[in-house]
Every structure is written in C-alpha cells, then in structure tokens.
Design a protein around this motif. Structure first.
Motif, PDB file in Angstrom:
ATOM      1  N   HIS A   1       0.823  -1.205   0.000  1.00  0.00           N
ATOM      2  CA  HIS A   1       0.000   0.000   0.000  1.00  0.00           C
ATOM      3  C   HIS A   1       0.863   1.264   0.000  1.00  0.00           C
ATOM      4  N   ILE A   2       1.910   1.250   0.822  1.00  0.00           N
ATOM      5  CA  ILE A   2       2.786   2.427   0.891  1.00  0.00           C
ATOM      6  C   ILE A   2       3.554   2.593  -0.416  1.00  0.00           C
ATOM      7  N   ILE A   3       3.960   1.484  -1.032  1.00  0.00           N
ATOM      8  CA  ILE A   3       4.638   1.557  -2.327  1.00  0.00           C
ATOM      9  C   ILE A   3       3.726   2.229  -3.345  1.00  0.00           C
ATOM     10  N   ALA A   4       2.442   1.843  -3.357  1.00  0.00           N
ATOM     11  CA  ALA A   4       1.481   2.428  -4.303  1.00  0.00           C
ATOM     12  C   ALA A   4       1.339   3.930  -4.074  1.00  0.00           C
ATOM     13  N   MET A   5       1.257   4.340  -2.816  1.00  0.00           N
ATOM     14  CA  MET A   5       1.115   5.770  -2.512  1.00  0.00           C
ATOM     15  C   MET A   5       2.387   6.532  -2.860  1.00  0.00           C
TER      16      MET A   5
ATOM     17  N   ALA B   1       2.661   7.171  -6.528  1.00  0.00           N
ATOM     18  CA  ALA B   1       1.706   8.192  -6.986  1.00  0.00           C
ATOM     19  C   ALA B   1       2.258   9.601  -6.825  1.00  0.00           C
ATOM     20  N   LEU B   2       3.253   9.766  -5.968  1.00  0.00           N
ATOM     21  CA  LEU B   2       3.783  11.094  -5.662  1.00  0.00           C
ATOM     22  C   LEU B   2       5.105  11.410  -6.359  1.00  0.00           C
ATOM     23  N   VAL B   3       5.731  10.437  -7.016  1.00  0.00           N
ATOM     24  CA  VAL B   3       7.018  10.698  -7.671  1.00  0.00           C
ATOM     25  C   VAL B   3       6.800  11.489  -8.951  1.00  0.00           C
ATOM     26  N   GLY B   4       7.882  12.093  -9.435  1.00  0.00           N
ATOM     27  CA  GLY B   4       7.790  12.875 -10.658  1.00  0.00           C
ATOM     28  C   GLY B   4       9.129  12.964 -11.359  1.00  0.00           C
ATOM     29  N   GLU B   5       9.246  13.899 -12.278  1.00  0.00           N
ATOM     30  CA  GLU B   5      10.484  14.074 -13.028  1.00  0.00           C
ATOM     31  C   GLU B   5      11.645  14.358 -12.083  1.00  0.00           C
ATOM     32  N   GLY B   6      12.766  13.742 -12.347  1.00  0.00           N
ATOM     33  CA  GLY B   6      13.939  13.899 -11.492  1.00  0.00           C
ATOM     34  C   GLY B   6      14.061  12.795 -10.465  1.00  0.00           C
ATOM     35  N   ASP B   7      12.947  12.112 -10.166  1.00  0.00           N
ATOM     36  CA  ASP B   7      12.977  10.987  -9.225  1.00  0.00           C
ATOM     37  C   ASP B   7      13.396   9.711  -9.959  1.00  0.00           C
TER      38      ASP B   7
ATOM     39  N   VAL C   1       4.693  -4.177 -10.035  1.00  0.00           N
ATOM     40  CA  VAL C   1       4.424  -3.845 -11.436  1.00  0.00           C
ATOM     41  C   VAL C   1       3.531  -2.614 -11.558  1.00  0.00           C
ATOM     42  N   ASP C   2       2.443  -2.578 -10.816  1.00  0.00           N
ATOM     43  CA  ASP C   2       1.512  -1.449 -10.923  1.00  0.00           C
ATOM     44  C   ASP C   2       2.147  -0.118 -10.495  1.00  0.00           C
ATOM     45  N   PRO C   3       2.863  -0.061  -9.353  1.00  0.00           N
ATOM     46  CA  PRO C   3       3.541   1.187  -8.986  1.00  0.00           C
ATOM     47  C   PRO C   3       4.620   1.600  -9.985  1.00  0.00           C
ATOM     48  N   MET C   4       5.317   0.637 -10.587  1.00  0.00           N
ATOM     49  CA  MET C   4       6.316   0.975 -11.609  1.00  0.00           C
ATOM     50  C   MET C   4       5.634   1.643 -12.800  1.00  0.00           C
ATOM     51  N   ARG C   5       4.453   1.131 -13.183  1.00  0.00           N
ATOM     52  CA  ARG C   5       3.695   1.732 -14.278  1.00  0.00           C
ATOM     53  C   ARG C   5       3.307   3.175 -13.914  1.00  0.00           C
ATOM     54  N   THR C   6       2.840   3.356 -12.683  1.00  0.00           N
ATOM     55  CA  THR C   6       2.435   4.685 -12.217  1.00  0.00           C
ATOM     56  C   THR C   6       3.618   5.650 -12.207  1.00  0.00           C
ATOM     57  N   ALA C   7       4.742   5.189 -11.681  1.00  0.00           N
ATOM     58  CA  ALA C   7       5.934   6.044 -11.586  1.00  0.00           C
ATOM     59  C   ALA C   7       6.411   6.477 -12.961  1.00  0.00           C
ATOM     60  N   LYS C   8       6.396   5.560 -13.904  1.00  0.00           N
ATOM     61  CA  LYS C   8       6.841   5.882 -15.269  1.00  0.00           C
ATOM     62  C   LYS C   8       5.905   6.918 -15.902  1.00  0.00           C
ATOM     63  N   LYS C   9       4.598   6.753 -15.700  1.00  0.00           N
ATOM     64  CA  LYS C   9       3.628   7.719 -16.225  1.00  0.00           C
ATOM     65  C   LYS C   9       3.836   9.098 -15.610  1.00  0.00           C
ATOM     66  N   ASN C  10       4.289   9.115 -14.359  1.00  0.00           N
ATOM     67  CA  ASN C  10       4.513  10.381 -13.663  1.00  0.00           C
ATOM     68  C   ASN C  10       5.827  11.060 -14.053  1.00  0.00           C
ATOM     69  N   GLY C  11       6.618  10.415 -14.892  1.00  0.00           N
ATOM     70  CA  GLY C  11       7.847  11.028 -15.382  1.00  0.00           C
ATOM     71  C   GLY C  11       9.109  10.616 -14.675  1.00  0.00           C
ATOM     72  N   ALA C  12       9.007   9.690 -13.710  1.00  0.00           N
ATOM     73  CA  ALA C  12      10.208   9.230 -13.007  1.00  0.00           C
ATOM     74  C   ALA C  12      11.008   8.286 -13.910  1.00  0.00           C
ATOM     75  N   THR C  13      12.304   8.207 -13.653  1.00  0.00           N
ATOM     76  CA  THR C  13      13.140   7.206 -14.322  1.00  0.00           C
ATOM     77  C   THR C  13      12.979   5.897 -13.568  1.00  0.00           C
ATOM     78  N   THR C  14      12.702   4.821 -14.280  1.00  0.00           N
ATOM     79  CA  THR C  14      12.417   3.544 -13.622  1.00  0.00           C
ATOM     80  C   THR C  14      13.490   2.506 -13.947  1.00  0.00           C
ATOM     81  N   ILE C  15      13.935   1.812 -12.910  1.00  0.00           N
ATOM     82  CA  ILE C  15      14.931   0.752 -13.029  1.00  0.00           C
ATOM     83  C   ILE C  15      14.361  -0.492 -12.363  1.00  0.00           C
ATOM     84  N   CYS C  16      14.524  -1.652 -12.986  1.00  0.00           N
ATOM     85  CA  CYS C  16      14.080  -2.876 -12.320  1.00  0.00           C
ATOM     86  C   CYS C  16      15.218  -3.884 -12.255  1.00  0.00           C
ATOM     87  N   LEU C  17      15.217  -4.652 -11.181  1.00  0.00           N
ATOM     88  CA  LEU C  17      16.155  -5.760 -10.983  1.00  0.00           C
ATOM     89  C   LEU C  17      15.309  -7.022 -10.910  1.00  0.00           C
ATOM     90  N   THR C  18      15.439  -7.905 -11.894  1.00  0.00           N
ATOM     91  CA  THR C  18      14.577  -9.073 -11.991  1.00  0.00           C
ATOM     92  C   THR C  18      15.323 -10.242 -12.609  1.00  0.00           C
TER      93      THR C  18
END
Length: 287
Positions: free
Chosen positions: A172-176, A179-185, A200-217
């Motif tokens: 839940h905290i990850i989702a919130m 939702a608050l990240v943006g460009e530069g994050d 997966v869902d928070p990564m989608r949200t963060a990318k839409k918000n303009g954050a740079t996203t990195i995954c380790l999988t």
C-alpha cells in the motif's frame, strides 16, 4: 516499452531469463537445448524439432524470440557457449553427503551464480542505471517479500555513499509513494519474478509520472520490464536446499555491489565523504 532479449554471449542464460514468456512449444525447444547443449550443437533444425516434439516453425520462432536471425545464428551461439564455458561442479546435495561435500557443492553453486550474473548483466544497462542513480533527485527503492530484504540492502548501500534514497516494502505504501514521484525521481523496483502486482503497478504509475524507472529481476520479459527504462537481469536458479531464493539473493547482492562501486567511481569525492561521515557516526557504537 518493448523489451528485447538480454544481450549476452551465454545463450543458455538468455533462454532461462525469458523462459516464462515462451509459448508451450517454445518451452519444449528450450528444454531440449538446456538438457544437452553439447548435442544441440550437432542438431539440424529437423533433429531439434523432433527432439522437442514440435514443428520446425516453432524452432524458428524460438530462435527469433532469443534475438537471432535464424537457426544457423542460434547454433553458432550455442557452439560458442559449449567451447568457451568452463565446466563447474554444481551437483545436488544428496543423502549421505559429508559436511565437506556439502560445503564444496554449495560453494561451487554460489560461485557459479556470481559468474552467471556477470555473464547475463548488460554493461550498457549498468551504465544507464549508474547515471540515473547518481544524478537522481531522490531514489525510491521498492521490494516486497524476499525482494524487500534486498531493497533494504540497496537502501543501506546507497545511503552510505550519500545518495538521497528511501525504501518501501509494504504494498500500500509503495502504491502511494509511486503516486507522488515525478520528473527527477528514480524508482528502483526489485522483483525476482517480475510479475508481482505490488511492484508492477507502482512501476507503471511512476513511469507515467515522469520518473526514471529501473528494475532488478530474473525474467527478461516479465511485466515489470514493460515499465522500466533500465532492466538489470540476474539468473534465477533455485533449489529446495537453498532456502527458496538464496541463490537469487546472492546474484542480487552482487549487482548491488557492482552498482555501488560504479557510483563511487563516478562521484568519488562526495561518496568518500559520505562513507567517512556515516562510519564516524557509528564509531562509538563499538567496544
């Protein structure tokens, strides 16, 4: 974002990393190759299709999914692997094994995991990740379950070298947070399966918000990679004797060590200053 097959000379690791995204027929081809790569070098396309119990078109699709232009190119890659890959003993633990035998088997297996991680990691992806992490306004590290423990290790490593980072392990905290990240994050999501909804869902949200996203999988075509600007791949080889995800944890920690070292090199003075300050801050905690 369309995810390509990982670029590595070790074709068997590539097969393992995208196995979960293959069709049933492609998986049969993969299993036939993995079972005996030395023999696969000698197979014609007809031989391999018969061995796997599929049609020749499935073999061609399998080769193309790996990023090869055709069967001949795939066979050359397998041949290169067979010739260049050293043989290491990684036998399973059996009833009656002595303490010395178990020690050697686990040591060999874990050492091989680190070697495989080095073979699977993309240098370009590492450099992209380092640039993003070193220049990010704030780094948000996400992971749940076992990956949450790796996320804590990432936070500790990045904090010690002076990066502005936080870590979240509750869905839940990850989702919130996302939702608050943006460009530069920068959002760094850790998920062995790459299919955990809490990541997966928070990564989608963060990318839409303009954050740079990195995954380790461990899965190169898992859902999380579709929302990552940078994909860092590690092998996934688990055994009941390894506590489920211990071998993957070793691979993940190896990647974190590499990332941290590269960041220190890229911003040496502030990193050294931060390491000195954090070391001094706990100096009086020791007897």
């Amino acid at each position: 974002m369309k995810t390509k097959a990982p670029q590595t000379q070790n074709v068997l690791l590539t097969i393992s990393s995208i196995y979960s995204s293959m069709t049933k027929a492609e998986k049969k081809v993969a299993e036939a190759v993995q079972a005996n790569p030395e023999e696969a070098v000698l197979y014609t396309i007809t031989d391999l299709s018969e061995k796997a119990g599929v049609g020749e078109t499935s073999v061609i699709r399998f080769c193309r999914k790996l990023g090869f232009g055709g069967y001949h190119e795939f066979k050359l890659a397998i041949a290169q692997h067979v010739v260049s890959e050293p043989k290491h003993y990684t036998g399973e633990i059996e009833d009656g094994d002595s303490s010395v035998a178990i020690l050697q088997k686990l040591t060999d297996r874990n050492a091989q995991m680190i070697r495989d991680t080095g073979a699977l990691l993309s240098a370009d992806a590492l450099e992209e990740a380092v640039r993003a992490l070193a220049s990010g306004k704030r780094i948000h590290i996400y992971g749940v379950g076992s990956s949450g423990m790796t996320a804590m290790d990432a936070y500790y490593s990045f904090m010690r070298i002076g990066l502005n980072a936080d870590v979240q392990r509750d869905g839940h905290i990850i989702a919130m947070s996302a939702a608050l990240v943006g460009e530069g994050d920068v959002v760094f999501g850790i998920s062995t399966s790459g299919s955990t909804k809490d990541l997966v869902d928070p990564m989608r949200t963060a990318k839409k918000n303009g954050a740079t996203t990195i995954c380790l999988t461990s899965h190169g075509r898992s859902p999380i990679t579709q929302h990552a600007d940078v994909v860092l791949l590690v092998p996934a080889k688990e055994s009941p004797f390894q506590g489920g995800s211990l071998s993957t944890k070793i691979a993940q920690m190896h990647v974190l060590d590499i990332l941290t070292s590269l960041i220190i090199v890229s911003r040496k003075e502030p990193s050294v200053q931060s390491i000195t300050k954090t070391a001094n801050a706990v100096a009086d905690k020791l007897y």
